[in-house]
Write a protein that holds these residues in place. Structure first.
Motif, mmCIF file in Angstrom:
data_model
loop_
_atom_site.group_PDB
_atom_site.id
_atom_site.type_symbol
_atom_site.label_atom_id
_atom_site.label_comp_id
_atom_site.label_asym_id
_atom_site.label_seq_id
_atom_site.Cartn_x
_atom_site.Cartn_y
_atom_site.Cartn_z
ATOM 1 N N GLY A 1 -7.271 22.354 -13.951
ATOM 2 C CA GLY A 1 -8.564 21.864 -13.580
ATOM 3 C C GLY A 1 -8.211 22.263 -11.807
ATOM 4 O O GLY A 1 -8.019 23.206 -10.969
ATOM 5 N N THR A 2 -10.088 22.156 -11.627
ATOM 6 C CA THR A 2 -10.595 23.122 -10.518
ATOM 7 C C THR A 2 -11.518 22.060 -9.914
ATOM 8 O O THR A 2 -11.912 21.485 -9.969
ATOM 9 N N ILE A 3 -11.082 21.955 -8.311
ATOM 10 C CA ILE A 3 -12.661 21.237 -8.440
ATOM 11 C C ILE A 3 -12.953 22.411 -6.995
ATOM 12 O O ILE A 3 -11.970 22.755 -5.921
ATOM 13 N N ARG A 4 -14.333 22.661 -6.750
ATOM 14 C CA ARG A 4 -14.270 23.897 -5.501
ATOM 15 C C ARG A 4 -15.712 23.150 -4.561
ATOM 16 O O ARG A 4 -16.759 22.556 -5.634
ATOM 17 N N ARG A 5 -16.140 23.658 -3.286
ATOM 18 C CA ARG A 5 -16.533 23.278 -2.410
ATOM 19 C C ARG A 5 -17.760 24.192 -1.957
ATOM 20 O O ARG A 5 -16.656 25.457 -1.220
ATOM 21 N N ASP A 6 -18.482 24.888 -2.059
ATOM 22 C CA ASP A 6 -19.578 26.359 -0.861
ATOM 23 C C ASP A 6 -20.728 26.391 -0.842
ATOM 24 O O ASP A 6 -21.276 25.317 -0.995
ATOM 25 N N TRP A 7 -20.528 26.498 0.385
ATOM 26 C CA TRP A 7 -21.757 26.500 1.526
ATOM 27 C C TRP A 7 -22.224 27.857 1.951
ATOM 28 O O TRP A 7 -21.580 28.949 1.516
ATOM 29 N N LEU A 8 -23.088 27.918 1.851
ATOM 30 C CA LEU A 8 -25.135 29.461 2.114
ATOM 31 C C LEU A 8 -25.096 29.095 2.968
ATOM 32 O O LEU A 8 -25.869 27.910 3.247
ATOM 33 N N ASP A 9 -24.737 28.959 4.686
ATOM 34 C CA ASP A 9 -25.678 28.908 6.331
ATOM 35 C C ASP A 9 -26.399 30.576 6.616
ATOM 36 O O ASP A 9 -25.725 31.626 6.474
ATOM 37 N N SER A 10 -28.064 30.026 6.544
ATOM 38 C CA SER A 10 -28.903 31.310 6.382
ATOM 39 C C SER A 10 -29.169 30.588 7.796
ATOM 40 O O SER A 10 -30.233 29.617 8.373
ATOM 41 N N ASN A 11 -29.907 31.933 8.597
ATOM 42 C CA ASN A 11 -30.408 31.757 9.783
ATOM 43 C C ASN A 11 -31.970 31.896 9.025
ATOM 44 O O ASN A 11 -32.866 31.668 9.931
ATOM 45 N N GLN A 12 -32.093 32.237 8.166
ATOM 46 C CA GLN A 12 -33.410 32.165 7.716
ATOM 47 C C GLN A 12 -33.986 30.455 7.152
ATOM 48 O O GLN A 12 -33.712 30.488 6.256
ATOM 49 N N PRO A 13 -35.765 29.848 7.539
ATOM 50 C CA PRO A 13 -35.277 28.540 6.942
ATOM 51 C C PRO A 13 -35.493 28.934 5.464
ATOM 52 O O PRO A 13 -35.635 29.232 4.621
ATOM 53 N N LEU A 14 -35.354 27.475 4.565
ATOM 54 C CA LEU A 14 -35.324 27.424 3.658
ATOM 55 C C LEU A 14 -34.346 27.996 2.523
ATOM 56 O O LEU A 14 -34.313 28.552 1.561
ATOM 57 N N GLN A 15 -33.402 28.871 3.315
ATOM 58 C CA GLN A 15 -32.278 29.084 2.413
ATOM 59 C C GLN A 15 -31.463 29.358 2.417
ATOM 60 O O GLN A 15 -30.099 29.418 1.943
ATOM 61 N N SER A 16 -30.402 27.807 2.704
ATOM 62 C CA SER A 16 -29.404 27.596 3.540
ATOM 63 C C SER A 16 -29.003 26.726 1.620
ATOM 64 O O SER A 16 -29.874 26.222 1.239
ATOM 65 N N SER A 17 -27.839 26.981 1.571
ATOM 66 C CA SER A 17 -27.597 25.776 -0.083
ATOM 67 C C SER A 17 -26.504 25.205 0.386
ATOM 68 O O SER A 17 -25.309 26.133 0.645
ATOM 69 N N ALA A 18 -25.988 24.299 -0.367
ATOM 70 C CA ALA A 18 -24.662 23.744 -0.649
ATOM 71 C C ALA A 18 -24.123 23.498 -2.021
ATOM 72 O O ALA A 18 -25.124 23.604 -2.489
ATOM 73 N N SER A 19 -22.459 24.035 -2.910
ATOM 74 C CA SER A 19 -22.741 23.328 -4.717
ATOM 75 C C SER A 19 -20.931 22.272 -4.609
ATOM 76 O O SER A 19 -20.593 23.135 -3.405
ATOM 77 N N THR A 20 -20.825 21.760 -5.389
ATOM 78 C CA THR A 20 -19.572 20.962 -5.820
ATOM 79 C C THR A 20 -19.771 21.839 -7.147
ATOM 80 O O THR A 20 -19.963 21.757 -8.101
ATOM 81 N N VAL A 21 -18.129 22.160 -7.186
ATOM 82 C CA VAL A 21 -18.187 22.718 -8.833
ATOM 83 C C VAL A 21 -16.644 21.872 -9.025
ATOM 84 O O VAL A 21 -16.133 22.090 -8.720
ATOM 85 N N VAL A 22 -16.810 21.351 -10.431
ATOM 86 C CA VAL A 22 -15.559 20.952 -10.697
ATOM 87 C C VAL A 22 -15.138 21.301 -12.903
ATOM 88 O O VAL A 22 -16.302 21.173 -13.334
ATOM 89 N N MET A 23 -14.089 21.652 -12.949
ATOM 90 C CA MET A 23 -13.461 22.251 -13.712
ATOM 91 C C MET A 23 -12.422 22.131 -14.480
ATOM 92 O O MET A 23 -11.564 21.671 -13.424
ATOM 93 N N LEU A 24 -12.446 21.716 -15.825
ATOM 94 C CA LEU A 24 -11.174 21.482 -16.470
ATOM 95 C C LEU A 24 -11.286 21.835 -17.813
ATOM 96 O O LEU A 24 -12.339 21.450 -19.012
ATOM 97 N N GLY A 25 -9.958 22.797 -18.425
ATOM 98 C CA GLY A 25 -10.019 23.243 -19.503
ATOM 99 C C GLY A 25 -8.428 23.882 -19.771
ATOM 100 O O GLY A 25 -7.593 23.486 -19.040
ATOM 101 N N VAL A 26 -8.720 24.452 -20.239
ATOM 102 C CA VAL A 26 -7.059 25.524 -20.855
ATOM 103 C C VAL A 26 -6.471 26.587 -20.936
ATOM 104 O O VAL A 26 -8.201 27.522 -21.165
ATOM 105 N N ARG A 27 -5.393 26.955 -20.697
ATOM 106 C CA ARG A 27 -5.670 28.561 -21.201
ATOM 107 C C ARG A 27 -4.597 28.909 -22.253
ATOM 108 O O ARG A 27 -3.250 28.417 -22.009
ATOM 109 N N VAL A 28 -5.275 29.996 -23.189
ATOM 110 C CA VAL A 28 -3.978 30.009 -23.952
ATOM 111 C C VAL A 28 -3.254 31.403 -23.765
ATOM 112 O O VAL A 28 -4.278 32.910 -23.659
ATOM 113 N N GLN A 29 -2.390 31.830 -23.903
ATOM 114 C CA GLN A 29 -2.016 33.596 -23.226
ATOM 115 C C GLN A 29 -0.780 33.148 -24.791
ATOM 116 O O GLN A 29 -0.107 32.442 -25.238
ATOM 117 N N ASN A 30 -0.608 35.004 -24.438
ATOM 118 C CA ASN A 30 0.657 35.506 -25.469
ATOM 119 C C ASN A 30 1.206 36.907 -24.229
ATOM 120 O O ASN A 30 0.397 37.348 -23.923
#
Length: 565
Positions: free
Chosen positions: A536-565
């Motif tokens: 399970g993963t939860i992540r928060r990302d920010w992009l802070d730019s000195n140019q107008p209308l170029q900044s952004s932010a997002s939140t990512v939530v993931m859940l899954g399985v890993r199968v290995q051998n």
């Protein structure tokens, strides 16, 4: 006659005096004068008895004991104390063997938490096995229950105990009880894995006005390592594909989005490393590498009005040598890399060429290191390269061909496996064929450190600096610096938490644009078996730019399985 009668009566009275020895079963003790200097004292009573509990009549015939001889020689015998001769009973029984006196033996001492072997239940029982050790030869402080469980015997053919049967190949000791075991394919150890994740991203296109979408991600892995006495080959291939259930919504006013409508993104990175041992100190090295990816969401290199991200691929190789001169090591190699971009597909159905972004890079790298101690190895590394584009002028009329490189100095170190890694500092620069493009230069910092704070907690630090290409008019390039701190903690062998923080800067030379990147994530891994994990993963990302209308932010939530051998 009266005198004789009186003398006999006095002697008999003295002989019949009541003493503790009067009731002794030994006849001789009844006729010993209690005030006689030859009467045994309490400290010597045990030394005068033989194995049956009776006085030892032959003890005076033996050689004097070492203690009595030493005391007699030094004059330390007290008044009225008789010297002791002979060897005491069970004198030869040390910490092991039969002891006729049945004395209590001193138990061995163990460190706190150290595994204690079980005592044998009786005669004829084989001794307990030696305490278990780890891969480094150190004593393990705890034993898993499976190591001491009463297991059923396996067939001789499987155990490899049949006479004349060739020895079976045994797997190497793995410290991770829930790690992938792998399989032998010929002389290669092969490990494979695939992760299937699903989740939700509040802003997958990294737009100023976010649009959230659900997504899925499939990530296969392949690792093959040779098991040879000489030479070596390692293949490490990893990829992922992130798919979204629907496309982004265009702007209501008809202006193009700064992100594609179809935001599905593949990613693949792989390399194959080889080493040919010419001699003990001379090795030939080679590497083949391959990369498939897209521009990062939110990057100014992404064209407006795209239908989907154009893919680019980089394929290259390095061919060199590695020579040891006692503690001095010299390594050098020639490099070549080719980068190609797909044509861009726009939302109006037309296509746009990206041939001006295709280039070939030729270069060379050398590194000289010296082993001061087995734990400290300083080095100096120098690299130079030349980039030649397919089109001399790009879409904005700038000549993007360039020459550049870097020089750095640092050291690799390893202190008792608790702190190890590599750290360096240097300077990087790049000059362009077009005089309108200024020199791209900056401080170069790279590091990779691992600190084992406790047996359950590990801290890691990564730092990297890159000089990248850009399509912005009048901009030479971009200097990207990233710094990452990661902490892994095992609550149990089967439950792990990973916390990570990343900070980065993007400096566009000639455009006065500076972006700052922040990322905070937490991963929880539940290891059900060696082959199946839940993540399970939860992540928060920010992009802070000195140019107008170029900044952004997002939140990512993931859940899954890993199968290995």
């Amino acid at each position: 006659m009266p005198c004789l009668v009186l003398t006999a009566t006095t002697g008999l009275a003295n002989a019949q005096t009541v003493t503790p020895d009067l009731f002794s079963p030994t006849r001789q003790s009844q006729f010993i004068d209690p005030n006689s200097p030859l009467r045994p004292i309490a400290a010597d009573a045990s030394d005068q008895l033989n194995g049956s509990g009776l006085p030892d009549l032959n003890r005076n015939r033996r050689a004097p004991s070492r203690t009595a001889t030493a005391q007699a020689g030094t004059g330390q015998l007290g008044t009225g104390q008789a010297p002791i001769y002979g060897l005491p009973a069970a004198n030869g029984a040390s910490t092991s063997g039969y002891d006729s006196l049945n004395r209590k033996r001193q138990r061995p001492r163990y460190y706190p938490g150290q595994a204690r072997p079980k005592p044998p239940p009786g005669p004829g029982t084989p001794p307990p096995p030696a305490p278990p050790v780890d891969a480094a030869g150190q004593l393990r402080l705890s034993i898993p229950p499976s190591a001491t469980a009463n297991k059923a015997p396996i067939p001789p053919a499987m155990a490899g105990t049949i006479q004349g049967q060739p020895p079976r190949r045994r797997l190497k000791l793995d410290d991770d009880p829930f790690g992938a075991v792998g399989d032998y394919v010929g002389s290669f150890m092969v490990k494979t894995a695939v992760e299937v994740m699903a989740g939700y991203d509040t802003n997958p296109g990294r737009l100023y006005q976010p649009q959230g979408r659900a997504f899925y991600m499939v990530s296969p892995e392949f690792l093959a390592v040779s098991d040879w006495e000489r030479h070596a080959v390692v293949a490490d291939l990893r990829g992922s594909f992130t798919g979204y259930g629907s496309e982004l919504t265009p702007n209501a006013d008809g202006t193009p989005l700064s992100a594609p409508l179809d935001i599905d993104r593949p990613n693949f990175v792989g390399h194959i490393d080889g080493r040919f041992d010419v001699s003990r100190n001379t090795h030939l090295t080679a590497q083949a590498r391959f990369l498939v990816s897209t521009d990062n969401p939110g990057s100014p290199n992404v064209q407006a009005g795209l239908a989907r991200y154009p893919l680019y691929s980089t394929i290259g190789g390095t061919f060199g040598f590695d020579q040891n001169f006692n503690r001095l090591n010299v390594a050098a190699g020639a490099t070549i890399d080719r980068t190609d971009y797909q044509w861009s597909k726009l939302t109006d159905g037309t296509t746009s060429s990206n041939d001006d972004r295709n280039f070939t890079q030729y270069g060379g790298v050398s590194r000289v290191s010296y082993e001061l101690t087995p734990a400290v190895k300083p080095f100096i590394e120098v690299e130079g390269d030349s980039r030649v584009h397919d089109l001399y002028l790009d879409r904005a009329g700038y000549a993007r061909d360039s020459n550049g490189g870097y020089a750095k100095a640092g050291t690799s170190f390893e202190f008792t496996r608790l702190l190890f890694g590599e750290v360096s500092i240097g300077y990087a620069m790049r000059d362009y064929a077009d005089t309108r493009l200024g020199r791209l230069e900056g401080l170069l910092t790279t590091a990779s450190l691992t600190w084992t704070a406790t047996p359950l907690t590990t801290a890691k630090f990564y730092s990297d600096t890159q000089l990248g290409e850009t399509t912005l008019p009048g901009t030479s390039g971009v200097i990207s610096r990233t710094y990452t701190v990661e902490v892994d903690h095992d609550f149990r062998r089967w439950l792990t938490a990973i916390g990570k923080f990343t900070y980065g800067t993007l400096e566009y030379k000639g455009d006065n644009r500076t972006d700052a990147i922040y990322s905070v994530s937490t991963d929880i891994i539940y290891k059900m078996t060696r082959s199946l994990w839940i993540k399970g993963t939860i992540r928060r990302d920010w992009l802070d730019s000195n140019q107008p209308l170029q900044s952004s932010a997002s939140t990512v939530v993931m859940l899954g399985v890993r199968v290995q051998n």
